[in-house]
Motif scaffolding. Structure first.
Motif, PDB file in Angstrom:
ATOM      1  N   UNK A  69       0.952  -1.148  -0.052  1.00 30.84           N
ATOM      2  CA  UNK A  69       0.017   0.040  -0.029  1.00 30.84           C
ATOM      3  C   UNK A  69       0.917   1.402   0.193  1.00 30.84           C
ATOM      4  N   UNK A  70       1.866   1.256  -0.810  1.00 34.94           N
ATOM      5  CA  UNK A  70       2.778   2.314  -0.835  1.00 34.94           C
ATOM      6  C   UNK A  70       2.811   2.932  -2.520  1.00 34.94           C
ATOM      7  N   UNK A  71       2.962   3.951  -2.684  1.00 32.33           N
ATOM      8  CA  UNK A  71       3.500   4.525  -4.065  1.00 32.33           C
ATOM      9  C   UNK A  71       4.872   3.953  -4.442  1.00 32.33           C
ATOM     10  N   UNK A  72       4.789   3.586  -5.716  1.00 25.89           N
ATOM     11  CA  UNK A  72       6.138   2.859  -6.151  1.00 25.89           C
ATOM     12  C   UNK A  72       7.014   4.432  -6.420  1.00 25.89           C
ATOM     13  N   UNK A  73       8.208   4.136  -5.864  1.00 26.73           N
ATOM     14  CA  UNK A  73       9.246   5.106  -6.084  1.00 26.73           C
ATOM     15  C   UNK A  73      10.487   4.612  -6.424  1.00 26.73           C
ATOM     16  N   UNK A  74      11.103   5.265  -7.328  1.00 28.95           N
ATOM     17  CA  UNK A  74      12.534   4.835  -7.807  1.00 28.95           C
ATOM     18  C   UNK A  74      13.767   6.059  -7.848  1.00 28.95           C
ATOM     19  N   UNK A  75      14.761   5.693  -7.194  1.00 29.93           N
ATOM     20  CA  UNK A  75      15.872   6.563  -7.180  1.00 29.93           C
ATOM     21  C   UNK A  75      16.739   6.132  -8.442  1.00 29.93           C
ATOM     22  N   UNK A  76      16.980   7.311  -9.253  1.00 32.34           N
ATOM     23  CA  UNK A  76      18.049   7.022 -10.167  1.00 32.34           C
ATOM     24  C   UNK A  76      19.313   8.075 -10.172  1.00 32.34           C
ATOM     25  N   UNK A  77      20.629   7.713 -10.940  1.00 30.98           N
ATOM     26  CA  UNK A  77      21.320   8.525 -10.955  1.00 30.98           C
ATOM     27  C   UNK A  77      21.614   9.182 -11.971  1.00 30.98           C
ATOM     28  N   UNK A  78      22.518  10.057 -12.259  1.00 28.41           N
ATOM     29  CA  UNK A  78      22.799  10.935 -13.579  1.00 28.41           C
ATOM     30  C   UNK A  78      23.864  10.184 -14.213  1.00 28.41           C
ATOM     31  N   UNK A  79      24.285   8.892 -14.021  1.00 25.79           N
ATOM     32  CA  UNK A  79      25.468   8.263 -14.383  1.00 25.79           C
ATOM     33  C   UNK A  79      25.288   7.221 -15.731  1.00 25.79           C
ATOM     34  N   UNK A  80      24.054   6.349 -15.280  1.00 21.85           N
ATOM     35  CA  UNK A  80      23.956   5.440 -16.455  1.00 21.85           C
ATOM     36  C   UNK A  80      22.230   5.293 -16.592  1.00 21.85           C
ATOM     37  N   UNK A  81      21.850   6.429 -16.590  1.00 26.50           N
ATOM     38  CA  UNK A  81      20.160   6.338 -16.452  1.00 26.50           C
ATOM     39  C   UNK A  81      19.883   7.499 -17.472  1.00 26.50           C
ATOM     40  N   UNK A  82      20.586   7.953 -18.511  1.00 27.05           N
ATOM     41  CA  UNK A  82      20.412   9.052 -19.198  1.00 27.05           C
ATOM     42  C   UNK A  82      18.958   9.000 -19.880  1.00 27.05           C
ATOM     43  N   UNK A  83      18.475   7.859 -20.680  1.00 24.32           N
ATOM     44  CA  UNK A  83      17.065   7.967 -20.976  1.00 24.32           C
ATOM     45  C   UNK A  83      15.875   7.491 -20.211  1.00 24.32           C
ATOM     46  N   UNK A  84      16.514   7.092 -19.043  1.00 27.70           N
ATOM     47  CA  UNK A  84      15.382   6.488 -18.125  1.00 27.70           C
ATOM     48  C   UNK A  84      14.309   7.362 -17.543  1.00 27.70           C
ATOM     49  N   UNK A  85      14.589   8.606 -17.262  1.00 25.87           N
ATOM     50  CA  UNK A  85      13.423   9.652 -16.806  1.00 25.87           C
ATOM     51  C   UNK A  85      12.290   9.815 -17.847  1.00 25.87           C
ATOM     52  N   UNK A  86      12.476   9.712 -19.125  1.00 23.40           N
ATOM     53  CA  UNK A  86      11.564   9.600 -20.080  1.00 23.40           C
ATOM     54  C   UNK A  86      10.840   8.381 -20.123  1.00 23.40           C
ATOM     55  N   UNK A  87      11.228   7.137 -19.746  1.00 24.43           N
ATOM     56  CA  UNK A  87      10.614   5.874 -19.437  1.00 24.43           C
ATOM     57  C   UNK A  87       9.629   6.126 -18.394  1.00 24.43           C
ATOM     58  N   UNK A  88      10.207   6.696 -17.444  1.00 24.59           N
ATOM     59  CA  UNK A  88       9.601   6.746 -16.175  1.00 24.59           C
ATOM     60  C   UNK A  88       8.187   7.854 -16.201  1.00 24.59           C
ATOM     61  N   UNK A  89       8.456   8.950 -16.951  1.00 27.25           N
ATOM     62  CA  UNK A  89       7.389   9.837 -17.260  1.00 27.25           C
ATOM     63  C   UNK A  89       6.393   9.091 -17.986  1.00 27.25           C
ATOM     64  N   UNK A  90       6.460   8.329 -19.212  1.00 31.70           N
ATOM     65  CA  UNK A  90       5.525   7.433 -19.714  1.00 31.70           C
ATOM     66  C   UNK A  90       4.757   6.417 -18.966  1.00 31.70           C
ATOM     67  N   UNK A  91       5.382   6.097 -17.895  1.00 36.02           N
ATOM     68  CA  UNK A  91       4.672   5.143 -16.915  1.00 36.02           C
ATOM     69  C   UNK A  91       4.087   6.056 -15.853  1.00 36.02           C
ATOM     70  N   UNK A  92       3.886   7.264 -16.045  1.00 37.06           N
ATOM     71  CA  UNK A  92       3.120   8.365 -15.209  1.00 37.06           C
ATOM     72  C   UNK A  92       3.779   8.544 -13.734  1.00 37.06           C
ATOM     73  N   UNK A  93       5.399   8.491 -13.693  1.00 39.58           N
ATOM     74  CA  UNK A  93       6.094   8.500 -12.517  1.00 39.58           C
ATOM     75  C   UNK A  93       6.302  10.428 -12.623  1.00 39.58           C
ATOM     76  N   UNK A  94       6.516  10.959 -11.592  1.00 33.49           N
ATOM     77  CA  UNK A  94       6.872  12.380 -11.352  1.00 33.49           C
ATOM     78  C   UNK A  94       8.252  12.448 -10.466  1.00 33.49           C
ATOM     79  N   UNK A  95       9.146  13.380 -10.949  1.00 40.82           N
ATOM     80  CA  UNK A  95      10.040  13.595 -10.018  1.00 40.82           C
ATOM     81  C   UNK A  95       9.644  14.474  -8.851  1.00 40.82           C
TER      82      UNK A  95
END
Length: 271
Positions: A69-95
């Motif tokens: 019963x918790x929101x899904x949260x994901x911590x990403x780094x700026x080293x090996x996740x260059x295109x990952x924010x776009x994928x998260x946005x597509x899945x309705x994640x917000x920073x």
């Protein structure tokens, strides 16, 4: 820094904070999940990823948190996740912008004179290790609560975890330090060692005793402890706007990566 080094730093850091905060730490080759029953910070319950996850991996993370019963949260780094924010946005994640953090690293290779940093009379400075089986621990956490905005429930949880921990192995230790002036607790800091790495946390200075260099004194003292124990590197993470960024840079800690926390509303988990 390569993927293996990044993984070792983040995973070891979470094992360090497990001693005070986390109830669960689950690991896979690609990510680590941390969970606390009653968190007062979003970042306590999240997946810490090293490089981009597959759609299946993300779904697994979302199932883990939705089942609690918790929101899904994901911590990403700026080293090996260059295109990952776009994928998260597509899945309705917000920073969650307020939880962006800088990570710093320092090679331990010298000793420090703590009085080089204290802007008061030497005789007034009483720096000591906290006896976790006395009221000193309660005082430590009370100041931490006041300065860092911890909830009463989180403080009680941390008190229980710390009192149950014993430093039986030099490969996994937790030590708390306090500074007293005129018998009043005025500053705190924690040092956790996992293997050859040291992690700094729980920095707090009483509002009436700021600008005396007390945080720097505690940084120098903990670095000396690391040096005595022949540890190789020290690490710390700071909110991007925290004043402590200035302190650690003064000690030549180097910024090694930045992390962003992304959250998906609980109503959308698994969709």
């Amino acid at each position: 820094m390569n993927i293996t080094q990044l993984k070792d730093i983040i995973f070891s850091g979470n094992r360090a904070w497990e001693l005070m905060y986390f109830d669960e730490v689950q690991e896979t080759g690609k990510y680590q999940i941390t969970f606390t029953e009653s968190p007062d910070r979003p970042y306590l319950n999240c997946a810490h990823i090293i490089y981009n996850l597959t759609e299946e991996d993300i779904s697994t993370v979302e199932f883990y948190f939705s089942s609690r019963n918790e929101p899904s949260r994901i911590y990403i780094t700026d080293l090996f996740n260059a295109d990952f924010p776009n994928k998260l946005s597509e899945r309705l994640y917000q920073q969650i912008v307020s939880d962006e953090e800088f990570w710093y690293e320092l090679k331990i290779d010298r000793k420090y004179n703590i009085y080089d940093y204290f802007k008061g009379p030497q005789l007034s400075l009483n720096l000591r290790q906290v006896n976790i089986h006395t009221d000193e621990l309660d005082e430590f956490m009370a100041l931490n609560k006041r300065c860092n905005g911890l909830s009463v429930q989180q403080v009680r949880h941390s008190l229980d975890k710390v009192r149950c921990f014993d430093n039986l192995s030099l490969d996994k230790t937790l030590d708390l330090y306090s500074i007293y002036i005129d018998n009043k607790l005025v500053a705190t800091g924690a040092l956790t060692c996992i293997g050859d790495k040291c992690f700094f946390s729980e920095g707090a200075t009483h509002p009436d005793y700021r600008n005396l260099g007390l945080h720097s004194v505690l940084v120098a003292h903990r670095l000396n402890i690391c040096n005595e124990r022949k540890k190789k590197k020290a690490y710390v993470c700071c909110d991007t706007e925290a004043y402590s960024n200035h302190t650690f840079k003064k000690f030549n800690f180097k910024h090694i990566f930045t992390r962003q926390l992304w959250e998906k509303d609980l109503d959308f988990n698994g969709e």
